[in-house]
Design an enzyme around this catalytic site. Structure first.
Site, PDB file in Angstrom:
ATOM      1  N   ASN A 195      -0.773  12.760   6.151  1.00 10.44           N
ATOM      2  CA  ASN A 195      -1.301  11.506   7.553  1.00 10.44           C
ATOM      3  C   ASN A 195      -3.245  11.536   7.869  1.00 10.44           C
ATOM      4  O   ASN A 195      -3.446  11.643   8.683  1.00 10.44           O
ATOM      5  CB  ASN A 195      -0.875  11.850   8.496  1.00 10.44           C
ATOM      6  CG  ASN A 195       0.891  11.196   8.926  1.00 10.44           C
ATOM      7  OD1 ASN A 195       0.855  10.224   7.734  1.00 10.44           O
ATOM      8  ND2 ASN A 195       1.693  11.920  10.000  1.00 10.44           N
ATOM      9  N   GLY A 228       7.807   4.791   3.849  1.00 10.57           N
ATOM     10  CA  GLY A 228       8.041   5.134   4.454  1.00 10.57           C
ATOM     11  C   GLY A 228       9.035   5.535   5.225  1.00 10.57           C
ATOM     12  O   GLY A 228      10.426   4.852   4.476  1.00 10.57           O
ATOM     13  N   GLY A 229       9.636   5.895   5.756  1.00 14.91           N
ATOM     14  CA  GLY A 229      10.781   6.377   6.383  1.00 14.91           C
ATOM     15  C   GLY A 229      10.970   5.445   7.193  1.00 14.91           C
ATOM     16  O   GLY A 229      11.405   4.636   7.877  1.00 14.91           O
ATOM     17  N   MET A 230       9.512   4.982   7.633  1.00 15.75           N
ATOM     18  CA  MET A 230      10.082   3.765   8.893  1.00 15.75           C
ATOM     19  C   MET A 230       9.619   2.746   8.494  1.00 15.75           C
ATOM     20  O   MET A 230       9.657   1.691   8.892  1.00 15.75           O
ATOM     21  CB  MET A 230       8.924   4.017  10.328  1.00 15.75           C
ATOM     22  CG  MET A 230       9.246   5.193  10.705  1.00 15.75           C
ATOM     23  SD  MET A 230      10.533   5.357  11.665  1.00 15.75           S
ATOM     24  CE  MET A 230       9.792   4.043  13.199  1.00 15.75           C
ATOM     25  N   LEU A 250       0.926  -1.799  -0.415  1.00 15.38           N
ATOM     26  CA  LEU A 250      -0.022  -0.134  -0.118  1.00 15.38           C
ATOM     27  C   LEU A 250       0.808   1.481   0.008  1.00 15.38           C
ATOM     28  O   LEU A 250       0.304   2.519  -0.796  1.00 15.38           O
ATOM     29  CB  LEU A 250      -0.805  -0.141   1.303  1.00 15.38           C
ATOM     30  CG  LEU A 250      -2.173  -1.045   1.293  1.00 15.38           C
ATOM     31  CD1 LEU A 250      -2.707  -1.085   2.781  1.00 15.38           C
ATOM     32  CD2 LEU A 250      -2.936  -1.010   0.337  1.00 15.38           C
ATOM     33  N   GLY A 251       1.923   1.691   0.854  1.00 15.94           N
ATOM     34  CA  GLY A 251       2.807   2.349   0.856  1.00 15.94           C
ATOM     35  C   GLY A 251       3.556   2.074   1.574  1.00 15.94           C
ATOM     36  O   GLY A 251       3.954   0.633   2.229  1.00 15.94           O
ATOM     37  N   ASP A 266      -1.199   7.277  10.922  1.00 15.40           N
ATOM     38  CA  ASP A 266       0.589   7.219  11.382  1.00 15.40           C
ATOM     39  C   ASP A 266       0.545   8.131  12.616  1.00 15.40           C
ATOM     40  O   ASP A 266       0.854   8.854  12.538  1.00 15.40           O
ATOM     41  CB  ASP A 266       0.373   7.687   9.788  1.00 15.40           C
ATOM     42  CG  ASP A 266       2.510   7.337   9.833  1.00 15.40           C
ATOM     43  OD1 ASP A 266       2.903   6.670  10.868  1.00 15.40           O
ATOM     44  OD2 ASP A 266       2.854   7.596   8.770  1.00 15.40           O
ATOM     45  N   LYS A 274      -0.365  16.042   8.818  1.00 12.39           N
ATOM     46  CA  LYS A 274       0.149  16.832   7.774  1.00 12.39           C
ATOM     47  C   LYS A 274      -0.712  16.089   6.773  1.00 12.39           C
ATOM     48  O   LYS A 274      -1.615  15.064   6.834  1.00 12.39           O
ATOM     49  CB  LYS A 274       1.648  16.459   6.964  1.00 12.39           C
ATOM     50  CG  LYS A 274       1.834  15.159   7.451  1.00 12.39           C
ATOM     51  CD  LYS A 274       2.992  15.052   7.150  1.00 12.39           C
ATOM     52  CE  LYS A 274       3.749  13.294   6.917  1.00 12.39           C
ATOM     53  NZ  LYS A 274       5.579  13.138   6.959  1.00 12.39           N
ATOM     54  N   ASP A 294       2.553  14.611  14.299  1.00 12.60           N
ATOM     55  CA  ASP A 294       2.625  15.494  12.884  1.00 12.60           C
ATOM     56  C   ASP A 294       0.803  15.086  11.499  1.00 12.60           C
ATOM     57  O   ASP A 294       1.186  14.726  10.327  1.00 12.60           O
ATOM     58  CB  ASP A 294       3.503  13.937  12.056  1.00 12.60           C
ATOM     59  CG  ASP A 294       4.783  14.077  10.755  1.00 12.60           C
ATOM     60  OD1 ASP A 294       4.623  15.742  10.157  1.00 12.60           O
ATOM     61  OD2 ASP A 294       4.661  13.355  10.274  1.00 12.60           O
TER      62      ASP A 294
END
Length: 449
Positions: free
Chosen positions: A153, A32-34, A29-30, A166, A150, A148
């Site tokens: 998210n 991210g940095g984590m 699905l995606g 998130d 944004k 966070d």
């Protein structure tokens, strides 16, 4: 899952892997940095879930920053039960990688929606802002600071529901902040000035994030312009701040004033009262839920139709190794793994296409076809269309255009097109399939004479 990418030869293994013996990974699905997020099936309860694998945490000691973030995310989510906050079902560690199991949301992120549509209608923007407001009030009442807020998210579903998600950067109020010395944790375009200056990030920073999101929704522009220069963004954020909106921007004055109050640079002067925010938004959001649902479903439908069409867009021969020629002409096919940017679906490169061809057997294609049919029958037409876009190309190359598996896959492609409101294309594809079936039957009849 050990943290490596699953976009190459191991992609099929990733989709059939059971995380913790319970969650079968279906599609990416995606990223991210984590880590990465997969759609998965809970085989015990028979429901779809989102499994977030924190691959950045793999192999880290318990005192490391990333590990602490994971622990805080679990505790933060477990304390919240609200329709505007993503639901946490389970958590644990699989093969050394921590994971979260969450509610899967069918829709788009607010970031993707604005990229696709530009500025949102006032009523739709107010609907999203109210959803974020209700979620923030819920998390703040439980002593949680998101840290966070944004557009990426914020999820928006096909029925217009708004969900804050998130919590990878969340911390519980009263606990020690976990930001590394000198590190900038968050997204500068939507980060409160006090966070940029290294100060404590309290609930007021979340309200600043809401104001910055509202600015994006109303203008279609990033608060500090289209730049990735963190230094330039910080200078503007700590200097003149987010530009003030006026009636000349075509925005109702109460809404323009609200953005200004939410984005005040001094957190002590910033608007942080959910009731005041709500009183401004509610009178302006009549019909906003319907507008929002229409925008999201329209975009999802367009993506799915584009994914199906992409199998026929640019037919060209597949470059072959020296001395070899491709058996069939390939079209660009949509990858089974979701692209990092859903507004620009990924296509298979020549190298990746060759890997897929070499690793997937005809039986494997048949298995993927059956999985896609199951998705159609469960109403997940967009996902089925993306899967069939690749399966059809594999069948054409491995089995040929007249093979029953190829024809059946194309038939279900047509079904997907019809359900995605591409009726003319569906009829054209069904006609081609019927003609091939007829010719195949004629050849069979002739061989029996």
């Amino acid at each position: 899952m050990s943290g490596q990418d699953h976009d190459g030869p191991d992609a099929e293994d990733a989709r059939t892997q059971l995380v913790a013996g319970r969650y079968r990974l279906l599609q990416l699905l995606g990223r991210g940095g984590m880590g990465v997020v997969h759609e998965a099936e809970d085989v015990q309860l028979g429901r779809r879930v989102a499994v977030k694998m924190l691959t950045a945490v793999e192999g880290l000691a318990a005192e490391d920053v990333a590990w602490e973030r994971f622990q805080r995310e679990v505790r933060a989510l477990a304390r919240i039960d609200h329709p505007g906050v993503v639901t946490l079902y389970d958590s644990g560690v699989h093969e050394g990688v921590p994971y979260l199991v969450m509610q899967v949301l069918d829709g788009l992120s607010l970031a993707d929606l604005v990229v696709a549509t530009g500025p949102l209608p006032v009523a739709a923007a107010c609907t999203v802002a109210l959803g974020i407001t209700e979620a923030l009030q819920a998390v703040h009442d439980r002593g949680v600071v998101h840290r966070d807020v944004k557009p990426s998210n914020v999820g928006v579903t096909g029925n217009g529901r708004v969900v804050l998600q998130d919590f990878g950067l969340a911390r519980l109020a009263g606990e020690t902040a976990i930001t590394r010395t000198g590190a900038l944790v968050g997204t500068p375009q939507f980060m409160a000035p006090e966070a940029m200056s290294g100060g404590p990030r309290e609930a007021a920073a979340d309200w600043y994030g809401l104001g910055a999101c509202l600015y994006l929704m109303l203008t279609g522009e990033l608060p500090f312009g289209p730049t990735a220069d963190v230094g330039a963004i910080m200078l503007r954020a700590l200097g003149e701040g987010i530009p003030r909106l006026t009636a000349d921007d075509g925005i109702p004055l109460p809404l323009a004033h609200l953005v200004g109050e939410l984005c005040r640079q001094d957190p002590l002067l910033r608007l942080t009262d959910a009731a005041v925010v709500r009183d401004t938004l509610v009178p302006l959001m009549y019909g906003g839920t319907q507008d929002l649902a229409g925008l999201v479903t329209g975009r999802l439908r367009a993506e799915a139709v584009d994914a199906v069409r992409s199998t026929e867009v640019s037919a060209r021969p597949l470059p072959a190794p020296p001395g070899e020629e491709p058996e069939y002409v390939w079209a660009e096919a949509v990858s089974l793994s979701a692209a990092p940017d859903p507004m620009h679906p990924a296509t298979l490169s020549d190298t990746t296409r060759r890997i897929v061809l070499g690793s997937m057997t005809p039986q494997g294609a048949l298995s993927r076809q059956r999985e896609a049919v199951g998705l159609v029958q469960r109403g997940q037409v967009r996902e089925a269309a993306q899967m069939l876009a690749v399966v059809v190309q594999i069948c054409l190359s491995k089995l040929g255009p007249d093979h029953p598996t190829t024809l059946t896959s194309q038939y279900w492609q047509a079904v997907c097109r019809a359900r995605l409101d591409a009726g003319d294309e569906a009829l054209e594809m069904l006609s081609r399939v019927n003609r091939r079936v007829g010719r195949r039957a004629d050849r069979t009849d002739g061989s029996d004479d």
